[in-house]
Design a protein around this motif. Structure first.
Motif, mmCIF file in Angstrom:
data_model
loop_
_atom_site.group_PDB
_atom_site.id
_atom_site.type_symbol
_atom_site.label_atom_id
_atom_site.label_comp_id
_atom_site.label_asym_id
_atom_site.label_seq_id
_atom_site.Cartn_x
_atom_site.Cartn_y
_atom_site.Cartn_z
ATOM 1 N N UNK A 208 87.651 47.238 72.333
ATOM 2 C CA UNK A 208 88.675 46.959 71.473
ATOM 3 C C UNK A 208 88.583 45.217 72.114
ATOM 4 N N UNK A 209 89.455 45.382 70.526
ATOM 5 C CA UNK A 209 89.737 43.759 70.755
ATOM 6 C C UNK A 209 91.472 43.099 70.428
ATOM 7 N N UNK A 210 91.742 42.498 70.678
ATOM 8 C CA UNK A 210 93.077 42.308 71.333
ATOM 9 C C UNK A 210 92.947 41.370 69.650
ATOM 10 N N UNK A 211 94.666 40.200 68.574
ATOM 11 C CA UNK A 211 94.601 39.287 68.322
ATOM 12 C C UNK A 211 94.138 38.118 68.775
ATOM 13 N N UNK A 212 94.573 38.395 70.368
ATOM 14 C CA UNK A 212 94.183 36.832 70.407
ATOM 15 C C UNK A 212 92.464 36.834 70.884
ATOM 16 N N UNK A 213 91.745 37.656 70.732
ATOM 17 C CA UNK A 213 90.355 37.865 70.581
ATOM 18 C C UNK A 213 90.244 38.464 72.121
ATOM 19 N N UNK A 214 91.026 39.254 72.692
ATOM 20 C CA UNK A 214 90.469 39.077 74.698
ATOM 21 C C UNK A 214 89.929 41.091 73.863
ATOM 22 N N UNK A 215 88.870 40.585 75.125
ATOM 23 C CA UNK A 215 88.129 42.411 74.492
ATOM 24 C C UNK A 215 87.990 43.090 76.434
ATOM 25 N N UNK A 216 88.753 44.555 75.680
ATOM 26 C CA UNK A 216 89.010 45.961 76.731
ATOM 27 C C UNK A 216 88.231 46.535 76.656
ATOM 28 N N UNK A 217 87.338 47.572 77.777
ATOM 29 C CA UNK A 217 86.755 48.161 77.865
ATOM 30 C C UNK A 217 88.082 49.588 77.488
ATOM 31 N N UNK A 218 87.690 50.766 76.564
ATOM 32 C CA UNK A 218 88.403 51.732 76.750
ATOM 33 C C UNK A 218 88.316 53.394 77.237
ATOM 34 N N UNK A 219 87.149 52.868 78.027
ATOM 35 C CA UNK A 219 87.150 54.183 78.939
ATOM 36 C C UNK A 219 85.907 53.701 79.783
ATOM 37 N N UNK A 220 85.599 54.031 81.425
ATOM 38 C CA UNK A 220 84.477 53.791 81.833
ATOM 39 C C UNK A 220 82.898 53.744 82.005
ATOM 40 N N UNK A 221 82.751 52.112 81.812
ATOM 41 C CA UNK A 221 81.754 52.308 81.182
ATOM 42 C C UNK A 221 80.476 51.850 82.641
ATOM 43 N N UNK A 222 79.205 51.767 82.625
ATOM 44 C CA UNK A 222 78.031 52.125 83.431
ATOM 45 C C UNK A 222 76.995 51.376 82.947
ATOM 46 N N UNK A 223 76.755 49.550 83.137
ATOM 47 C CA UNK A 223 75.555 48.743 82.221
ATOM 48 C C UNK A 223 73.779 49.856 82.842
ATOM 49 N N UNK A 224 73.569 50.817 84.254
ATOM 50 C CA UNK A 224 72.974 50.585 84.316
ATOM 51 C C UNK A 224 71.022 49.449 84.661
ATOM 52 N N UNK A 225 72.433 48.420 84.656
ATOM 53 C CA UNK A 225 70.849 47.357 84.453
ATOM 54 C C UNK A 225 70.690 46.944 83.204
ATOM 55 N N UNK A 226 70.699 47.737 82.131
ATOM 56 C CA UNK A 226 70.723 47.525 81.045
ATOM 57 C C UNK A 226 71.249 46.271 79.657
ATOM 58 N N UNK A 227 71.185 46.306 78.657
ATOM 59 C CA UNK A 227 72.032 44.697 78.417
ATOM 60 C C UNK A 227 72.669 45.871 77.237
ATOM 61 N N UNK A 228 73.465 45.275 77.630
ATOM 62 C CA UNK A 228 74.897 46.248 76.259
ATOM 63 C C UNK A 228 75.222 45.431 75.422
ATOM 64 N N UNK A 229 75.423 45.271 74.169
ATOM 65 C CA UNK A 229 75.375 44.711 73.149
ATOM 66 C C UNK A 229 76.092 45.897 71.985
ATOM 67 N N UNK A 230 77.675 45.273 70.755
ATOM 68 C CA UNK A 230 78.391 45.424 70.000
ATOM 69 C C UNK A 230 78.818 44.438 68.938
ATOM 70 N N UNK A 231 79.343 44.655 68.047
ATOM 71 C CA UNK A 231 79.612 43.333 67.187
ATOM 72 C C UNK A 231 80.821 43.703 66.759
ATOM 73 N N UNK A 232 81.456 42.432 66.686
ATOM 74 C CA UNK A 232 82.510 42.832 66.434
ATOM 75 C C UNK A 232 83.142 42.312 64.738
#
Length: 811
Positions: free
Chosen positions: A62-86
């Motif tokens: 999730x992203x706030x109005x000031x641009x801060x990006x937070x996780x909404x749940x626990x994640x594991x990258x598993x040595x993989x590259x994670x991408x998403x779009x705002x």
């Protein structure tokens, strides 16, 4: 994300949201991330200054109005590259932009770095524990300002130096500068009063960061609610409420509902409204009730009478604070119109009417009747519907309604017969277009009626054959003059055949004739079935019946020039059929009808020049008069006709010159007098028809005749009963005139022709009786003069007349 749906602009140009990619952002994060962990901060304004909607394509972030990006749940990258779009959207400008975010696992660090990372990790994993209850600020607060309304504080401030900041409406968005937060304490202050109706609440984002820029807490969304103050009075949704309700409605019938609104906070006493009626106009018994909570207006008075009060005006009030005296209030106006119902029966202004109409008239208006109705004019409750209740069994009358005046129009649609009924009595009733509704506590009314007496006026009608079709059977080869039947007509006025004349128009079967007086039908030819029209064995003949009043007369009106005129004449029968024809009239001032050629003549006065023929006519007239006198005197001398002649007898026998007295009335059937010809100038009117009517005004007398009459002698003139007049010396002027004038005229006519067989312009004139009182007395040889001294005037005569005088002396 697919672009938004296109929008049509100006009917031709289709616009769509344009998607532009801003620079890519890479965050280095641990391989394991817990929920509500700060991943990093993105400069949103650099990509899109006026972003209205902010979202991500991955629900784990999730992203706030000031641009801060937070996780909404626990994640594991598993040595993989994670991408998403705002995704950033500006709906007004139809702009959409994207920011691509990549999460990269952190590289292995030295021991010192691990120690620092562990401390940061602990801070980042700290659960959000700074969540104060929403702040409350009373609207229209009087201060003093700045006014502290709340304090936010992070639990991490116990171990670390924390700086506080905030953004959002009222801080860096409109209304800017209304609130601010102290950096070190987290106290929130208001700088001025706020109107709740304009800004009921504010949501600001509070941040807690360490001096080196890390955020140990998730940004806090803090609500500042503006507490309502009863600073707005309720108001009605309409300036004027108008309702309608039928008259005589029962109590409880809903008339309408008034509504009001209050801008204060809903579901509070500030917006709890109460309604009431303040006043009513006209100020009589209250007619309506108003429900205090709903504003519904109902009928209260059981007898709403539109004829007494057509409308009511109510002054109503609405008050907040549940109607408490200290509540704010507003008044409004309600107009209730009373709708008309047919609760008033129409009634006639008069109960008796009289009118007149000529018999045989058809489709004519004979009377208008009117009614009084208290219901609303022009409405079905007052619209009159008339009907003839009695007296119209033959459907000779019809009554309709004039929509403009509401009057009943009585017309005759079938001809009336005076001989059958001299008057008709009708009973007319009236109702309304709408059904009658009985008002409460009122009695049933009976239908209003009126009587109309129609007097039928007698009109001279033509004779009527009874039967209208007569069949006569006759044997073939009957002798000429054989009577085969009798066909007579009756006068509808008298019921008899007196005075009716009969004739057969030309152009029909010519083997019979009809006696013009008796109607007896006789043969004039020997009948033969094998020739002519009789080959069919029968012949249809039309017989005309003419009474004395069926003659039409022309009299000129006004001063019109002499000449020949074609006059259109219309004739209408009892059935309404109209026939038109043209009559040619020669209007002139000629004294002799045969010389009426349309040329203007001098009636009187002026110089008159006598021609040769005029002098000859005068001489011949004098000789003829002398001959008549000698004949009469000779008869008196021989004693053949012994009669005593008085002054009056002279009037009957001799035409004394230069008289102005009128002639006696001519009653013979062969002479048809024309009305008012002498009084209106009496100029000649000559028509070219089967009979020629002539009226000639001469100098000093009026001559009337009908051409075509038979010859008659003075002794054949009959009186009323058809007996020959035998009274001696009692011939009237008309009898004398009718006997002598044709013969004198013929003789003068022959004498007055010139060599071209044309009439002379001058001719012998006729004179009338001048009246009694002549100094010379009568010149009649049979006058009642026994003494010779009375004949002294004869001595003064010329020698030529002495012989005549001696002959007339009684021996």
């Amino acid at each position: 994300m697919a672009p938004a749906a296109p929008r049509l602009v100006l009917g031709l140009l289709v616009l769509s949201l344009c998607c532009e990619a801003c620079k890519k952002v890479i965050f280095h994060v641990p391989s394991e991330l817990e929920a509500d962990t700060l991943v990093g901060r993105v400069d949103l304004k650099e990509c899109l200054q006026s972003a209205e909607f902010i979202s991500t394509t991955d629900g784990n972030f999730k992203i706030l109005e000031d641009g801060s990006v937070y996780t909404t749940s626990a994640l594991s990258l598993s040595a993989e590259k994670k991408t998403f779009t705002i995704l950033l959207k500006d709906i007004q400008e139809q702009v959409e932009k994207k920011i691509y975010v990549s999460l990269v696992e952190e590289e292995k660090k030295t021991q010192t770095q691990k120690t620092r990372h562990a401390r940061d990790t602990v801070l980042k994993r700290t659960k959000r524990r700074w969540g104060p209850i929403p702040s409350v600020m009373i609207e229209n607060s009087l201060g003093p300002f700045p006014l502290q309304i709340q304090q936010v504080q992070s639990d991490t401030a116990q171990n670390y130096t924390i700086y506080y900041s905030a953004s959002g409406p009222g801080i860096d968005q409109d209304p800017k500068g209304l609130f601010y937060i102290e950096r070190e304490t987290g106290n929130i202050f208001a700088t001025r009063a706020v109107d709740r109706e304009q800004y009921p609440s504010f949501q600001i984002i509070c941040f807690a960061t360490t001096p080196d820029g890390y955020s140990p807490e998730v940004p806090l969304v803090h609500t500042i609610r503006i507490e309502d103050d009863n600073d707005n009075a309720p108001y009605f949704t309409q300036d004027l409420f108008e309702f309608c309700v039928p008259e005589n409605s029962k109590p409880g019938v809903v008339v309408g509902q008034v509504t009001a609104e209050d801008r204060d906070e809903p579901y509070t006493l500030h917006t709890t409204l109460k309604y009431r009626i303040v006043s009513q106009n006209p100020p009589i018994t209250p007619a309506f009730s108003l429900h205090g909570d709903t504003g519904v207006i109902s009928v209260l008075l059981p007898q709403l009478d539109r004829e007494l009060v057509p409308s009511y005006t109510l002054l109503v009030e609405v008050r907040d604070m549940a109607g408490q005296p200290f509540g704010l209030c507003t008044t409004g106006t309600v107009v209730v119109k009373i709708e008309d119902t047919n609760d008033n029966a129409p009634s006639f202004k008069q109960i008796q009417y009289e009118t007149r109409v000529e018999e045989n008239r058809v489709n004519v208006e004979v009377l208008r009747v009117s009614v009084v109705d208290l219901d609303e004019p022009g409405s079905p409750g007052s619209g009159a519907v008339y009907e003839i209740i009695r007296g119209n069994d033959d459907q000779a009358f019809e009554i309709t309604t004039d929509k403009n005046t509401n009057e009943g129009i009585l017309c005759v649609v079938k001809g009336l017969d005076y001989e059958s009924a001299k008057q008709r009595v009708l009973v007319i009733g009236v109702n309304n277009e709408a059904p009658y509704l009985l008002a409460p506590h009122s009695q049933q009314l009976s239908q209003s009626t009126c009587s109309v007496t129609v007097h039928v006026l007698d009109v001279d009608e033509g004779p009527v054959f009874k039967p209208c079709l007569l069949r006569l059977d006759v044997k073939e080869c009957e002798d000429i003059g054989t009577a085969i039947g009798r066909y007579v007509a009756e006068d509808p006025e008298t019921g008899n055949s007196e005075g009716i004349r009969y004739r057969i128009p030309p152009g029909q079967c010519n083997w019979i004739n009809i006696d013009d007086k008796s109607g007896e039908v006789r043969t004039v030819k020997v009948l033969d079935r094998d020739i002519g029209e009789m080959r069919r064995g029968q012949c249809n003949i039309t017989v005309l019946a003419i009474d004395r009043n069926n003659c039409a007369y022309l009299s000129p009106k006004g001063d019109i020039p002499f000449g020949i005129y074609d006059i259109p004449v219309s004739v209408m029968d009892n059935g309404g059929k109209v026939g038109e024809s043209t009559v040619r009239v020669n209007f002139c001032d000629c004294v002799t009808p045969t010389e009426c050629d349309g040329r203007s003549r001098q009636l009187s006065g002026g110089n008159v020049t006598l021609g040769l023929w005029a002098i000859l006519a005068m001489i011949l007239g004098s000789l003829l008069l002398l001959l008549i006198l000698i004949t009469i005197c000779g008869c008196c001398g021989r004693g053949v006709m012994h009669r005593q002649v008085t002054d009056d007898c002279a009037n009957h026998n001799l035409i004394i010159s230069n008289t102005e007295a009128p002639g006696e009335e001519v009653m013979d059937q062969n002479i048809i007098p024309l009305q008012n010809t002498c009084d209106q100038g009496g100029y000649g009117v000559k028509t070219g028809d089967q009979q020629t009517f002539e009226v000639v005004k001469g100098r000093g007398h009026t001559l009337e005749s009908v051409k075509g009459g038979g010859h008659q002698t003075l002794g054949s003139v009959k009186e009323g009963g058809g007996q020959t007049m035998m009274d001696t010396c009692r011939y009237s002027y008309s009898e004398w005139h009718n006997f002598t004038h044709p013969r004198l005229g013929e003789k003068v006519h022959l004498c007055r022709q010139d060599e071209e067989q044309k009439h002379s312009e001058d001719y012998l004139l006729s004179y009338n009786y001048e009246g009694k009182g002549s100094l010379a007395g009568s010149v009649g040889c049979c006058s009642d003069q026994h003494e010779e001294e009375a004949l002294d005037f004869l001595d003064q005569l010329e020698p030529k007349f002495r012989t005549l005088a001696e002959t007339c002396i009684k021996r």
